[in-house]
Structure formats: structure tokens, C-alpha cells
Design a protein around this motif. Structure first.
Motif, PDB file in Angstrom:
ATOM      1  N   GLY A 204      13.272  -3.893  -3.879  1.00  0.00           N
ATOM      2  CA  GLY A 204      12.667  -2.666  -3.388  1.00  0.00           C
ATOM      3  C   GLY A 204      11.309  -2.877  -2.763  1.00  0.00           C
ATOM      4  O   GLY A 204      10.517  -1.943  -2.704  1.00  0.00           O
ATOM      5  N   LEU A 484      17.503   1.555  -8.870  1.00  0.00           N
ATOM      6  CA  LEU A 484      17.768   0.220  -8.351  1.00  0.00           C
ATOM      7  C   LEU A 484      18.164  -0.751  -9.461  1.00  0.00           C
ATOM      8  O   LEU A 484      17.506  -0.826 -10.505  1.00  0.00           O
ATOM      9  CB  LEU A 484      16.538  -0.326  -7.622  1.00  0.00           C
ATOM     10  CG  LEU A 484      15.868   0.615  -6.606  1.00  0.00           C
ATOM     11  CD1 LEU A 484      14.772  -0.128  -5.873  1.00  0.00           C
ATOM     12  CD2 LEU A 484      16.883   1.190  -5.644  1.00  0.00           C
ATOM     13  N   ARG A 534      14.635  -0.175  -0.852  1.00  0.00           N
ATOM     14  CA  ARG A 534      15.166   0.525  -2.020  1.00  0.00           C
ATOM     15  C   ARG A 534      16.579   1.030  -1.749  1.00  0.00           C
ATOM     16  O   ARG A 534      17.461   0.954  -2.608  1.00  0.00           O
ATOM     17  CB  ARG A 534      14.240   1.684  -2.388  1.00  0.00           C
ATOM     18  CG  ARG A 534      12.904   1.223  -2.956  1.00  0.00           C
ATOM     19  CD  ARG A 534      11.951   2.385  -3.136  1.00  0.00           C
ATOM     20  NE  ARG A 534      10.692   1.949  -3.736  1.00  0.00           N
ATOM     21  CZ  ARG A 534       9.630   2.715  -3.900  1.00  0.00           C
ATOM     22  NH1 ARG A 534       9.657   3.987  -3.480  1.00  0.00           N
ATOM     23  NH2 ARG A 534       8.535   2.236  -4.453  1.00  0.00           N
ATOM     24  N   GLN A 537      19.084  -1.765  -1.926  1.00  0.00           N
ATOM     25  CA  GLN A 537      19.449  -2.129  -3.292  1.00  0.00           C
ATOM     26  C   GLN A 537      20.516  -1.182  -3.859  1.00  0.00           C
ATOM     27  O   GLN A 537      21.338  -1.602  -4.667  1.00  0.00           O
ATOM     28  CB  GLN A 537      18.204  -2.105  -4.185  1.00  0.00           C
ATOM     29  CG  GLN A 537      17.166  -3.159  -3.851  1.00  0.00           C
ATOM     30  CD  GLN A 537      17.703  -4.584  -4.022  1.00  0.00           C
ATOM     31  OE1 GLN A 537      18.633  -4.822  -4.795  1.00  0.00           O
ATOM     32  NE2 GLN A 537      17.109  -5.523  -3.296  1.00  0.00           N
TER      33      GLN A 537
END
Length: 876
Positions: A204, A484, A534, A537
Motif C-alpha cells: 500500500g 489489505l 492499496r 493489494q
């Protein structure tokens, strides 16, 4: 110096697979370096990743590294340092207070708040945001480099000169110098730690504090390993395997919520493990949450909601509104209802009924026992509120003490605030538990308005997360950043449209992107890149669903820019095309059930007397007459004390009646204009619109008095004299043996020739009165009054009627209803015919035509908005 080893974690790894593989990768690297695992530290980007990481290493067996986040590691190494006064606190509401106090001390702009309150408030917000951004950036530097960083920041800010907005430059320098006074952050203790190796998991986006730790460790030849979970920033979507990704589109927000809720329910029923509901759009997620709770699904909400939306916070704000000097009866009722305990509902109802009948003062007639108890309770409550309402300006700490005392003395006492989690959160957010915000702020003098604004900001800035975590809940509501790499069975992302998902948050307005980049702070591009990482992910999850709406009201919406970038990347790689699908919403066929216009039958319930307004309602729409006069329904009047045209008209009616009654009794004042104004002010006090509430009209009273007396002089010279005012008339016309006409005539004048004139005072538009009289048979009010007088023997040849427009600037306007006797006769004839029809059982139909429906209080009763129109498809 030492090099940083890096192991790239393929984007195809699901979170479960990543955590399963990670221990072996770490132990292998440690073995290669001949380092003991127990002497190494593994830093994770988010605290929510600690449980899966520790569980994964526990399953591997043997010694494991210390697994922490920078924050948890700092908290474990040393207690938090004492926060000195001076710098930003990180509390937005508190920092705005500090900035406002600093601005007030600066020469040249000390009175800025008074001159331009909106610009001042915006500047306060911008200085606080810039100072916080600078303080956080400095805290992410190594202690040995911080002084040099502040020096570079001052130099860079000096170069940021905007001749078009010199004030912005001054505010930015104020923010920097204030931020530079910040105390040493708790994270400084990390730079004193000497592990055998630092192992960093990056997901992230890079963490500046972790990067500073890494840079410092390289100078001491400490072993370093970066576990890189992020893809290349140049092409973040190129290596993505989106096998488990789906995207749905729905027509609007409601369909989007239904589709997302259905997807969550299906995922819970079909898959093992918790399901994540990503809360990027809180309003949308509230609707989804309501649907899930209706389906009986337990939820663990990690994102919370604004503390200001809780009931205890609403009680505090209602109390502060009620103690304001300009509080209305509505404000008082809101506060009373908010804090009322069991058994007080009847007293509240009694007070509300009393205040709706007149001003919130002592009743003119002896009150009933129930009302007396309510008034006694109201007096006691006012006494309890005195600690807040009596102060004009006092230090913040004194306001906090008064607020705590007042809340603590409410029904239920302190136990009420201690026994509810949201109430305790409000107590803590306002520092009522310790009666101190910060020593340098506690002494800040505030008015009630300023204190209320601080309380409102503190409650809006704070989040409330229920204390019950619901361990093992099948649905977890969480922000995107906390979803995440967590081992969710499925992730549902509603609000995946171009305006909600993939838009970078704004940075501090006083610091431009060039300055931010030069200081190593995320500019717009860096913030957008961090958000992109982010989202990438999230694509690791085996089941990921994006849901969006196609339109917000009339505004069309496309998919998120991230979705478009992913589509292009997949196309370049020759992967199967990613397409959105219509949300699979269940549809049902329903037979139309048209709502017809109502036609009430109430022959046996017709009233025995009618007023002019009732006859007007009957002529306009019989169903409105049914609602008002047969069912005797009426709208509740607003309790707000702000006067309007109706209040102005009422005080003029009362003033003119008293003025003419005094003159008729021979008590002619030497200064008639001054006496008329005095009587208007006296009437205003009795109506409860005196003082500040009268100011909008007080300025015009002198001009009105002069204008009226000029008209009166001309009228009396023409032979007219005052006969009576506010004359109550009940007539029983011969043509209507079962019906009486009841009304109050504003004024009756008599001419020297014996003629009578009925006058009705109006404060509205003279144009509307002219339109009403353009067709005399369409005017009901004056014709009704004339019918009353004719029924009592008035001479039709000598009867006249006029509207008196009092609010015209140039002169009083007299608009006569021509041949009012003929109109009265027509009105009686038509009313007799209509009354006979209704008595015989004719329906009172809802007409639903013209402007009459636009503001009709009975519209919800007749359900005009739900009728089928003749041109509507499927209409019968």
C-alpha cells in the motif's frame, strides 16, 4: 553502509498464500545471513496484519522475529513522551481553537473574524491542516535530521512567494513556525533500537517513518530486508491476475445498496471465513448495513461513524442550543425531549401544547394541574441550565465545568453518562472526565457561540466505534486501507464509481505540490499513487466484487479510473476482457393498483357553523373542507420565535384596534404616531416577538404610523368614523336554517350618510388583492362578512367592503369589493345549494387542480401525489 535486500512477493499470491509463504522466506534470509530470528524485527504496515502474521510464524514453529508495526513497537519500548504545549495537537477541533487565538494576536488581522467570518474560518482550517501536515512529516524523520529538515522547510517556504495572495504565504509561515514547536514524537525511540536485522513488509505504498529507520540502519551496517508486496509504480496493473474480480453496475444508489447487501449475504452463505465490506462511502454503507441487519447478519464495524450522530452528542448540542439567548421554544423542546427521563413524556406534551397556543410565558388563565406540573418542571430545568445560560464569556475550562454540572444534574445523573458507551465517548471527546483540554487552551476565553462551535467540531471530528467487537462476526465493515492482505473470504467494494473510488484526497491548501515534493511529503501524484497501491493489494483477494451506480440523480457516473486502468492493462497482456455486468437484482411483476382521488361522505357530520376560511376551502377543494371542518384537522404551528408576515400582521391588527378604541373613548393622544408605535410594541411583547425578534419590523413602524395617519386624516375628512374593531359576528341566514356563519370582522366604519364599510387589514401584496377582486364573485372573504351583516339586517344599498393594504411603502391601499351585496347574495345561494347536496350524501371530492394543491396541508391525506394521471402509462 549496507545494501538492502529485497524479496518481491508476486501479485498473484492471495493473502492466505502470502502469509503461508512469508515465514519460510524470512527464515531463509535470516539463515543465509546467519542471524537469529529472535534478534530481528519484522515491521508491518497496519496493526490489523499482526494477528495473521503472528499466526503464520507460530505455525512455522521455532523462534520467530519480533512482529510489530512502528506504532506498537514504539509503545512497547517506552511510555509516550509528555506532550508540551505549543505545537499542533493532532486534534482538529483543538487545533482550530489554537489557530484562532494566534490569529487574534497578529497585528492587522486581529479583527478578521468580525470583518469576514467565512474567510477567517477557512484560514483557520487551512493553517491547522498545514501545520499538522508539517508536524507529521517532521516526526517521520530521524531525530538527528529533524533540525536540518526544518531549516530546508523554512528555505523552501521562503521561495514560495505568491504576489497575488501574500496572505497565504504569511499563513503558511505561521503554520510552519507553529508546527516547529511540536514536541519530540513517540516514534523517536525506534531510532535507539539496535536489532540484528530490520525486516520491512511494504504494502500500500512506502511508509516515510519506516524508510527513515531503514536509512538510519544502513549507516550502521544493520542487515535489512524489504518484503515488497507492491508492484512497480510505473505499471501497477500490468502483472495483476484478476481471476476472482467481478464488477456490477446498478441504476441508482438504492439498487447499488441492495446489490451489495445481496452479494455480502451470498458470500457469507457460500464461503468460509469473514467477508469484508469496504466502507469508502459511509452514507451508502449505512444503507447496506441496515439491509444486512434486517437479514440478521452480525457485523463488526471497524470504521465507525461520526460521534456527532449519536444520541448523547445530539443531547449535548440540543442543550447548548436551548441555553442560547436567542433560543426558541422549538430549541427548548428539543433539549427537554433529549434529556427527559422515563415518565416525563406527558409533561413534555403539556408544555408543547401550551407553547403552541401562545408565547412561552405564564398562561393568562389558571393552568390545569398537569400543565402546572409541566411549568414547574420547566422552571426547575431553567434553573439547572443557569450555569450555561448565565455566562457571556469565560475560559474554556469554566465552560467545561458548567457543561458537566448541567449534564450531570439531568434526569439519570452521572450514571446515565457512565452506563452508555456512546455517552462515555462523548464525555471523553469533550474532556469532561478531566475538565481540561490542554493547559494553554483551558484559559482561552470563549463566548457561548464559540464554545458551542468547538463542541460541535469536536463531536464531528471524533469517531464512534461500538465497544462490542463481535468476535467471529461473519461481516467486517472496514476502510479500504485496513482491508489489505487480510485473509477475507470475499471483499465487497460498493461505491466503485469515478467520483468515489480512485480520487486522491486533497492536500493542505497553503502548501503547493512543488513545496511538498521538496520536503518529501506526498503531493497530489504521490497520494494518488499510494491509493492505487492499496487498490492493487485488494486484487490479491480470491473473490473481489466492485459495485457502482450508473447515476447520481441526473448526473451520469462511469466506473472508477482504477477499473479502466486495469481493463487496459489486461488488454495489453492479452488476458480475457474484463467487463461489468448488470447487478443480478431480483425482479417481480406487480399488478397495477391505481389510487383514485378520494371523495368523502359525511352528511351526518357536517359542522353547524362555518367561517370564511372554511367556505373558501369548500369552494377551492371540497376534500380540503372535509379535512379542516369535518375531521377538524389542522397543521401544528411552528414554535420558532422568528417573526414573519403573520406575526407582523397580528401586532398591527392589535395595535390598530387599541388605537381606535382609545380615540373612540375620547383619549386622543397628543402625538398619535408615537402612540400607535407604542401600541404596536406593546402588542409585540404580548405576542412574544419583542426585543431582537422585533428588529426586522421595528424599523418600519414609524413610517407605517405616519403613512396610516395620513390615510386616516383623509378618510375622516370624507365623513367616515370608526364604529368597532375585531367584531365577532354569528349570523343565521334564512336561506341556511341548519348553518351559522361565524366570523371576526377586523373593522367596521360608518359614514355620516349612514353607510357602513367593512374593512379587512392585509399585510400581503396589493397585487394579489387586486387579482382576487378582479372577479368579485371569486372573492370569498369580504362577501362572507357582507353576508353576515346582511343576515343581521344591514342595508344592502349602504353596505360596502374593502381590503386595506397596510404594508405598501407609498400609501395605505384601499381596494374595494364592488357591489359586495350582490356577491354576498350569490355566495349564500351557492352555499345553500352545496350544503343541501352535502346533507343529501353528495361526496366531498378532492379536485387536485391548480395552485391550491401546491401548499395544501391536506395533500398527504388525499394522497394527491399517488393518483394516476390520465396520460400515465397503465392508468385505468
Amino acid at each position: 553502509m549496507t545494501a538492502i535486500d529485497e524479496i518481491r512477493l508476486p501479485t498473484a499470491l492471495t493473502p492466505e498464500r502470502l502469509w503461508a509463504d512469508l515465514p519460510a522466506l524470512v527464515h531463509g534470509w535470516l539463515a543465509q545471513r546467519r542471524l537469529a530470528a529472535r534478534d530481528a524485527v519484522l515491521l508491518l504496515p497496519y496493526a490489523d496484519l499482526l494477528p495473521p502474521a503472528r499466526q503464520a510464524f507460530a505455525r512455522q514453529g521455532g523462534w520467530q522475529p519480533r512482529i510489530e508495526t512502528p506504532r506498537t513497537l514504539a509503545e512497547a519500548l517506552a511510555p509516550p513522551p509528555h506532550r508540551d504545549e505549543g505545537g499542533p495537537s493532532g486534534d482538529a477541533a483543538l487545533d482550530r481553537l489554537l489557530v484562532a487565538a494566534m490569529l487574534q494576536q497578529l497585528p492587522g488581522i486581529a479583527d478578521w473574524r468580525r470583518r469576514d467570518p467565512k474567510a477567517h474560518a477557512r484560514a483557520v482550517d487551512e493553517v491547522a491542516a498545514a501545520a499538522l501536515a508539517l508536524a507529521r512529516a517532521a516526526a517521520q524523520r530521524a531525530p538527528t535530521e529533524r533540525d536540518g529538515w526544518w531549516a530546508r522547510a523554512r528555505a523552501a517556504l521562503a521561495m514560495q512567494v505568491d504576489d497575488a495572495a501574500p496572505l497565504n504565504g504569511a499563513l503558511a509561515r505561521l503554520a510552519l513556525e507553529w508546527a516547529a514547536q511540536s514536541a519530540a514524537p513517540a516514534s523517536d525511540v525506534l531510532f535507539t533500537l539496535r536489532p540484528a536485522a530490520w525486516i520491512v513488509l511494504q504494502a500500500g505504498g512506502a511508509d516515510p517513518l519506516v524508510q527513515a529507520l531503514v536509512d538510519e540502519a544502513t549507516s550502521r551496517a544493520t542487515a535489512l530486508l524489504r518484503l515488497q508486496a507492491d508492484p512497480s509504480s510505473e505499471a501497477p496493473f500490468d502483472d495483476i491476475h484478476a481471476a476472482g474480480l467481478q464488477a456490477w453496475h446498478a441504476a441508482d444508489a438504492e439498487d447499488e445498496a441492495v446489490a451489495a447487501a445481496a452479494a455480502v449475504i451470498d458470500a457469507v452463505h457460500l464461503r468460509a471465513g469473514p467477508v469484508a465490506l469496504v466502507a469508502e462511502d459511509r452514507a451508502l454503507v449505512r444503507r447496506i448495513r441496515a439491509l444486512l441487519e434486517r437479514a440478521g447478519l452480525p457485523l463488526a464495524d471497524e470504521s465507525g461513524w461520526m460521534l456527532s450522530t449519536t444520541r448523547p452528542a445530539a443531547q449535548v448540542m440540543a442543550l447548548l442550543g436551548a441555553v442560547h439567548p436567542r433560543a426558541s421554544a422549538d430549541d427548548w423542546l428539543d433539549a427537554i425531549k433529549a434529556e427527559s427521563g422515563p415518565g416525563e413524556g406527558g409533561l413534555v406534551d403539556a408544555l408543547e401544547a401550551h407553547w403552541r397556543r401562545g408565547p412561552a410565558t405564564t398562561p393568562a388563565t389558571p393552568p390545569t394541574p398537569r400543565l402546572q406540573r409541566a411549568l414547574d418542571a420547566w422552571a426547575a430545568r431553567q434553573q439547572r441550565w443557569q450555569g450555561l445560560s448565565g455566562a457571556r464569556r469565560q475560559p474554556l475550562a469554566a465552560w467545561l465545568q458548567a457543561l458537566r454540572d448541567t449534564l450531570g444534574s439531568a434526569p439519570g445523573g452521572p450514571a446515565r453518562w457512565a452506563g452508555d458507551a456512546a455517552a462515555r465517548a462523548v464525555w471523553q471527546a469533550l474532556r469532561l472526565d478531566r475538565l481540561s483540554v490542554r493547559a494553554d487552551v483551558d484559559r482561552t476565553p470563549l463566548t457561548l457561540d464559540e464554545f458551542s462551535a468547538w463542541v460541535d467540531a469536536a463531536l464531528c471530528d471524533a469517531s464512534y466505534i461500538p465497544a462490542i467487537a463481535r468476535e467471529g462476526a461473519p461481516v467486517v465493515v472496514t476502510p479500504l486501507a485496513r482491508a489489505l492482505l487480510r485473509p477475507f473470504a470475499a471483499v465487497i467494494v460498493p461505491g466503485a464509481d469515478e467520483s468515489r473510488l480512485g480520487t486522491a484526497a486533497p492536500g493542505p491548501a497553503l502548501l503547493n505540490d512543488a513545496l511538498l515534493r521538496s520536503l518529501g511529503i506526498d503531493d497530489h501524484a504521490a497520494r494518488a499513487e499510494r491509493q492505487t497501491m492499496r487498490f492493487v493489494q485488494l486484487l490479491r483477494h480470491p473473490k473481489l466484487l466492485l459495485v457502482r451506480r450508473r447515476a447520481d440523480d441526473d448526473e451520469a457516473l462511469g466506473p472508477s479510473r482504477w477499473w479502466r486502468r486495469l481493463q487496459l492493462a489486461q488488454q495489453r497482456q492479452g488476458a480475457p476482457r474484463l467487463d461489468e455486468q448488470a447487478a443480478p437484482l431480483e425482479s417481480r411483476s406487480l399488478q397495477p393498483a391505481p389510487v383514485a382521488a378520494p371523495a368523502a361522505l359525511a352528511a351526518s357530520a357536517l359542522p353547524s357553523a362555518v367561517s370564511a376560511s372554511a367556505v373558501e376551502a369548500l369552494r377551492t377543494c371540497p376534500y380540503r373542507f372535509f379535512a379542516r371542518s369535518v375531521l377538524r384537522l389542522s397543521e401544528l404551528e411552528e414554535l420558532a420565535d422568528d417573526p414573519g408576515k403573520r406575526d407582523y400582521g397580528s401586532l398591527l391588527h392589535a395595535a390598530l384596534q387599541r388605537f381606535h378604541d382609545e380615540r373612540a373613548a375620547g383619549a386622543a393622544p397628543p402625538d398619535a404616531a408615537a402612540r400607535l408605535v407604542e401600541l404596536a410594541e406593546e402588542a409585540a411583547r404580548e405576542l412574544g416577538v419583542d426585543g431582537p425578534a422585533l428588529l426586522p419590523f421595528r424599523a418600519g413602524l414609524d413610517a407605517f404610523a405616519a403613512r396610516y395617519l395620513r390615510w386616516l386624516a383623509v378618510r375622516e375628512a370624507a365623513g367616515w368614523s370608526y364604529e368597532g374593531g375585531e367584531v365577532e359576528v354569528i349570523a343565521a341566514p334564512a336561506d341556511l336554517p341548519a348553518l351559522k356563519l361565524r366570523g371576526r370582522i377586523d373593522r367596521i366604519d360608518r359614514h355620516a350618510s349612514g353607510a357602513q364599510q367593512l374593512l379587512d387589514y392585509k399585510t400581503g401584496s396589493q397585487r394579489s388583492l387586486k387579482d382576487k377582486l378582479a372577479d368579485p364573485f371569486e372573492d370569498t372573504q369580504l362577501a362572507f362578512y357582507a353576508a353576515q351583516m346582511l343576515s343581521q339586517g344591514a342595508d344592502p344599498e349602504r353596505l360596502r367592503a374593502s381590503y386595506l393594504a397596510l404594508d405598501e411603502r407609498d400609501a395605505i391601499g384601499e381596494l374595494e369589493h364592488r357591489d359586495v351585496a350582490a356577491s354576498a347574495h350569490a355566495l349564500l345561494t351557492g352555499l345553500a345549494d352545496e350544503w343541501a347536496r352535502l346533507g343529501a350524501g353528495a361526496p366531498m371530492k378532492a379536485l387536485g387542480e391548480g395552485m391550491a394543491c401546491e401548499f395544501c396541508e391536506a395533500r398527504g391525506l388525499c394522497r394527491r401525489d399517488h393518483w394516476w394521471s390520465d396520460g400515465e402509462e397503465g392508468a385505468p
